[in-house]
Design a protein around this motif. Structure first.
Motif, mmCIF file in Angstrom:
data_model
loop_
_atom_site.group_PDB
_atom_site.id
_atom_site.type_symbol
_atom_site.label_atom_id
_atom_site.label_comp_id
_atom_site.label_asym_id
_atom_site.label_seq_id
_atom_site.Cartn_x
_atom_site.Cartn_y
_atom_site.Cartn_z
ATOM 1 N N THR A 1 0.953 -1.118 0.079
ATOM 2 C CA THR A 1 0.092 -0.017 0.010
ATOM 3 C C THR A 1 0.997 1.370 0.033
ATOM 4 O O THR A 1 2.170 1.148 0.039
ATOM 5 C CB THR A 1 -0.899 0.170 1.199
ATOM 6 O OG1 THR A 1 -0.028 0.388 2.284
ATOM 7 C CG2 THR A 1 -1.741 -1.350 1.465
ATOM 8 N N ASN A 2 0.302 2.537 -0.043
ATOM 9 C CA ASN A 2 1.096 3.728 -0.172
ATOM 10 C C ASN A 2 1.658 3.903 1.335
ATOM 11 O O ASN A 2 2.303 4.830 1.359
ATOM 12 C CB ASN A 2 0.113 4.820 -0.689
ATOM 13 C CG ASN A 2 -0.948 5.117 0.270
ATOM 14 O OD1 ASN A 2 -1.323 4.345 1.224
ATOM 15 N ND2 ASN A 2 -1.940 6.205 0.237
ATOM 16 N N GLU A 3 1.229 3.041 2.269
ATOM 17 C CA GLU A 3 1.827 3.272 3.777
ATOM 18 C C GLU A 3 2.922 1.962 3.699
ATOM 19 O O GLU A 3 3.936 2.645 4.318
ATOM 20 C CB GLU A 3 0.599 2.845 4.721
ATOM 21 C CG GLU A 3 -0.741 3.440 4.616
ATOM 22 C CD GLU A 3 -0.598 4.807 5.313
ATOM 23 O OE1 GLU A 3 0.210 5.449 6.027
ATOM 24 O OE2 GLU A 3 -1.744 5.594 5.076
ATOM 25 N N SER A 4 2.855 0.930 3.259
ATOM 26 C CA SER A 4 3.925 0.107 3.438
ATOM 27 C C SER A 4 5.023 0.124 2.593
ATOM 28 O O SER A 4 5.785 -0.550 2.664
ATOM 29 C CB SER A 4 3.442 -1.313 3.209
ATOM 30 O OG SER A 4 3.021 -1.699 1.959
ATOM 31 N N LYS B 1 2.784 9.133 -8.304
ATOM 32 C CA LYS B 1 1.995 7.839 -8.447
ATOM 33 C C LYS B 1 0.971 7.651 -7.331
ATOM 34 O O LYS B 1 0.705 6.664 -7.461
ATOM 35 C CB LYS B 1 3.099 6.831 -8.808
ATOM 36 C CG LYS B 1 4.290 7.136 -9.616
ATOM 37 C CD LYS B 1 3.933 7.338 -11.086
ATOM 38 C CE LYS B 1 4.811 8.198 -11.851
ATOM 39 N NZ LYS B 1 6.205 7.755 -11.783
ATOM 40 N N ASN B 2 1.262 8.413 -6.327
ATOM 41 C CA ASN B 2 0.447 8.244 -5.010
ATOM 42 C C ASN B 2 -1.089 8.387 -5.072
ATOM 43 O O ASN B 2 -1.434 9.816 -4.505
ATOM 44 C CB ASN B 2 1.102 8.736 -3.777
ATOM 45 C CG ASN B 2 0.254 8.117 -2.416
ATOM 46 O OD1 ASN B 2 -0.561 7.600 -2.447
ATOM 47 N ND2 ASN B 2 1.018 8.508 -1.409
ATOM 48 N N CYS B 3 -1.726 7.798 -6.141
ATOM 49 C CA CYS B 3 -3.216 8.346 -6.439
ATOM 50 C C CYS B 3 -4.172 8.252 -5.381
ATOM 51 O O CYS B 3 -4.711 9.398 -5.115
ATOM 52 C CB CYS B 3 -3.652 7.637 -7.820
ATOM 53 S SG CYS B 3 -2.553 7.371 -9.074
ATOM 54 N N GLY B 4 -3.833 7.206 -4.502
ATOM 55 C CA GLY B 4 -4.674 7.209 -3.150
ATOM 56 C C GLY B 4 -4.553 8.469 -2.373
ATOM 57 O O GLY B 4 -5.720 9.204 -2.048
ATOM 58 N N LYS B 5 -3.507 8.999 -2.059
ATOM 59 C CA LYS B 5 -3.277 10.220 -1.288
ATOM 60 C C LYS B 5 -3.989 11.387 -2.076
ATOM 61 O O LYS B 5 -4.545 12.326 -1.239
ATOM 62 C CB LYS B 5 -1.736 10.546 -1.434
ATOM 63 C CG LYS B 5 -1.444 11.816 -0.338
ATOM 64 C CD LYS B 5 -0.058 11.875 -0.358
ATOM 65 C CE LYS B 5 0.251 13.336 0.313
ATOM 66 N NZ LYS B 5 1.634 13.664 0.278
ATOM 67 N N TYR B 6 -4.114 11.577 -3.270
ATOM 68 C CA TYR B 6 -4.934 12.577 -4.105
ATOM 69 C C TYR B 6 -6.297 12.365 -4.144
ATOM 70 O O TYR B 6 -6.946 12.990 -5.223
ATOM 71 C CB TYR B 6 -4.349 12.858 -5.221
ATOM 72 C CG TYR B 6 -2.868 13.655 -4.794
ATOM 73 C CD1 TYR B 6 -2.851 14.866 -4.386
ATOM 74 C CD2 TYR B 6 -1.681 12.909 -4.749
ATOM 75 C CE1 TYR B 6 -1.583 15.394 -3.946
ATOM 76 C CE2 TYR B 6 -0.476 13.280 -4.218
ATOM 77 C CZ TYR B 6 -0.356 14.534 -3.980
ATOM 78 O OH TYR B 6 0.742 15.303 -3.454
HETATM 79 C C1 NAG Z 1 -2.620 6.314 1.156
HETATM 80 O O1 NAG Z 1 -3.814 6.254 0.427
HETATM 81 C C2 NAG Z 1 -5.158 6.445 1.221
HETATM 82 C C3 NAG Z 1 -6.417 6.322 0.556
HETATM 83 O O2 NAG Z 1 -6.222 5.059 -0.134
HETATM 84 C C4 NAG Z 1 -5.142 7.986 1.947
HETATM 85 O O3 NAG Z 1 -6.163 8.122 2.616
HETATM 86 C C5 NAG Z 1 -3.746 8.079 2.513
HETATM 87 O O4 NAG Z 1 -3.603 9.347 2.765
HETATM 88 C C6 NAG Z 1 -2.601 7.539 1.825
HETATM 89 N N1 NAG Z 1 -1.340 7.717 2.592
HETATM 90 C C7 NAG Z 1 -0.188 8.272 2.351
HETATM 91 C C8 NAG Z 1 0.741 7.852 3.283
HETATM 92 O O5 NAG Z 1 0.058 8.535 1.254
#
Ligand code: NAG
Ligand code: NAG
Ligand code: NAG
Ligand code: NAG
Ligand code: NAG
Ligand code: NAG
Length: 415
Positions: free
Chosen positions: A92-95, A103-108
């Motif tokens: 995941t974007n955490e691990s 490329k961290n689409c989840g974060k956005y």
């Molecule tokens: C990882 O993605 C989630 C959504 O899937 C988001 O809420 C979270 O902020 C993101 N975490 C990081 C560290 O980018």
């Protein structure tokens, strides 16, 4: 699809049955044994076409068997479809601590539906990526991605996958961040990325001191920035194509021969395919005749990775906001430029492997068809973009691009 799998598994058994049956038939036909007439009569009453579509009584009965076995063993990894995968991605974007922000689409805020798919080749399954197995295979080796930002995207994906087993250490980065080296110390494994837009030597045309976005490309001159660094490598994953879509000028033997995507009255116009063909030829030839290179060097050509801009392009309002992979029937797989470029890459690779003079290994990572279906896997508007530009070219992490490393692992296992 299920039916195809069924056929693949059943076909060899059925052929065995047919062979035994045919031998029995031949035996009974030429035998004077009165018992033998039973089955023969039965057969003549039966509708032969219902036995098997592969029933050709005139053919030598042993011929079809090896082919059928081959189909069973050699699953074509590159033909298949995307199926639901409730487990999602191995990271995941955490691990993954090296996951780049672009490329961290989840974060956005991108909805995460695009993560829950896996590639299912027709007739077999790809095992879930196992970083321990990968690192065991590449222990003591050096692997380099050579290409543009899509090569980098693949490297970033592989880094995330491998980081679940061992944290990589970034040991080198050039000032422009075009070349990077990572180490996995406990596996003595080195992962590199080497930037090259065209594989060959190219320079940007400057107009009044600023870049024009048009390039002078020397089709027959290797780009030494990467070429001088391959002698210590065990694996090369080479790719290129996307930068050929701009207006570029082509040179051979140092002479301007024409241009691509141009309209200049006095210049010959060439296709993108022509330029791509020539640079792959130059690059693969260089690798295949590299004398300082390792004897066990394996080169994999990663085929063209398509973009999915709709209603425009990068700077003309194009977007890609679909939420599901396309079905094979929804994509014009064989008609477009993507397939043409893939075909050219196949042909140039074929040229190398047929060339008996070298004994270096060349393989293909054929991702084009699978990626043509993944309209949903790009960052789109979910990235820290300047202005209102959508990225419908690169791939989110985690995301469909992780599949490229499944194919890579499968290819490395065979050596
Ligand atoms: C990882 O993605 C989630 C959504 O899937 C988001 O809420 C979270 O902020 C993101 N975490 C990081 C560290 O980018
Ligand atoms: C036998 O085969 C013919 C044509 O191959 C087909 O028209 C016919 O329906 C079949 N009969 C049976 C009983 O399957
Ligand atoms: C690491 O691998 C290289 C070959 O790439 C080898 O020469 C070296 O001895 C290895 N180092 C260790 C500590 O195993
Ligand atoms: C370059 O600068 C000159 C002088 O400043 C100007 O006349 C010319 O139009 C500029 N060319 C381009 C392509 O911008
Ligand atoms: C093509 O025409 C342009 C402008 O007329 C000129 O600058 C250029 O040198 C010409 N190129 C060739 C190859 O003749
Ligand atoms: C995608 O974006 C377009 C333009 O903004 C919009 O008209 C359309 O409804 C969007 N589709 C989805 C599935 O969100």
């Amino acid at each position: 699809m299920e039916c195809k799998v069924f056929q693949n598994r059943i076909a060899p058994f059925f052929l065995w049955f047919l062979i035994i049956f045919t031998i029995f038939l031949i035996f009974s036909t030429y035998s004077s044994d009165p018992f033998s007439h039973g089955p023969k009569d039965k057969l003549s009453q039966q509708n032969q076409s219902s036995l098997s579509p592969a029933w050709p009584p005139a053919q030598p009965p042993l011929m079809p068997l090896p082919m059928a076995l081959q189909i069973e063993e050699e699953c074509d990894m590159f033909n298949g479809r995307w199926v639901k995968e409730p487990r999602g991605s191995p990271y995941t974007n955490e691990s993954c601590r090296t996951l780049p922000v672009l490329k961290n689409c989840g974060k956005y805020g991108k909805e995460d539906g695009y993560i829950y798919w896996r590639w299912k080749p027709d007739g077999c399954d790809i095992p879930r990526f196992d970083p321990k197995i990968f690192l065991a295979i590449v222990r003591g080796k050096k692997l380099a991605f050579i290409g543009d930002s899509l090569a980098r995207n693949h490297m970033e994906s592989l880094l995330c996958l491998l980081s679940q087993a061992e944290s990589p250490i970034n040991v080198y980065k050039d000032p422009q961040d075009k070349f990077r080296t990572w180490e996995f110390p406990s596996h003595n494994f080195t992962l590199m990325v080497m930037w090259t837009e065209f594989l060959v030597f190219g320079t940007e045309r400057m107009i009044n001191g600023t870049g024009s976005n048009n390039f002078d490309i020397h089709l027959d001159r290797i780009n030494k920035a990467w070429a001088d660094q391959i002698s210590s490598l065990n694996y090369i994953i080479i790719s290129s194509s996307n930068w050929f879509f701009r207006k570029n000028y082509l040179y051979e033997n140092g002479n301007l021969i024409g241009c691509v995507n141009c309209n200049e009255g006095n210049l010959t116009q060439f296709s993108i395919g022509f330029a791509v063909q020539r640079v792959f030829r130059t690059a693969l030839k260089y690798i295949s005749s590299c004398e300082e290179c390792k004897k066990d060097l394996v080169t994999l050509v990663r085929t063209y990775s398509p973009s999915h801009f709709e209603h425009g392009h990068w700077f003309t309002g194009g977007y890609c906001n679909r939420s599901h992979p396309l079905d094979e029937r929804e994509v014009d797989i064989f008609g477009g430029m993507s397939w043409e470029l893939r075909k050219i890459q196949f042909e140039e690779l074929g040229r190398m492997t047929e060339d008996g003079k070298n004994n270096k290994k060349f393989k293909i990572l054929d991702v084009t068809k699978a990626m043509l279906m993944r309209v949903d896997g790009h960052p789109g508007s979910y990235w820290p973009a300047k202005r209102n530009v959508n990225d419908c070219l690169h791939w989110c992490l985690p995301g469909p691009i992780d599949m490229w490393s499944d194919l890579l692992l499968k290819a490395l296992r065979k050596d």
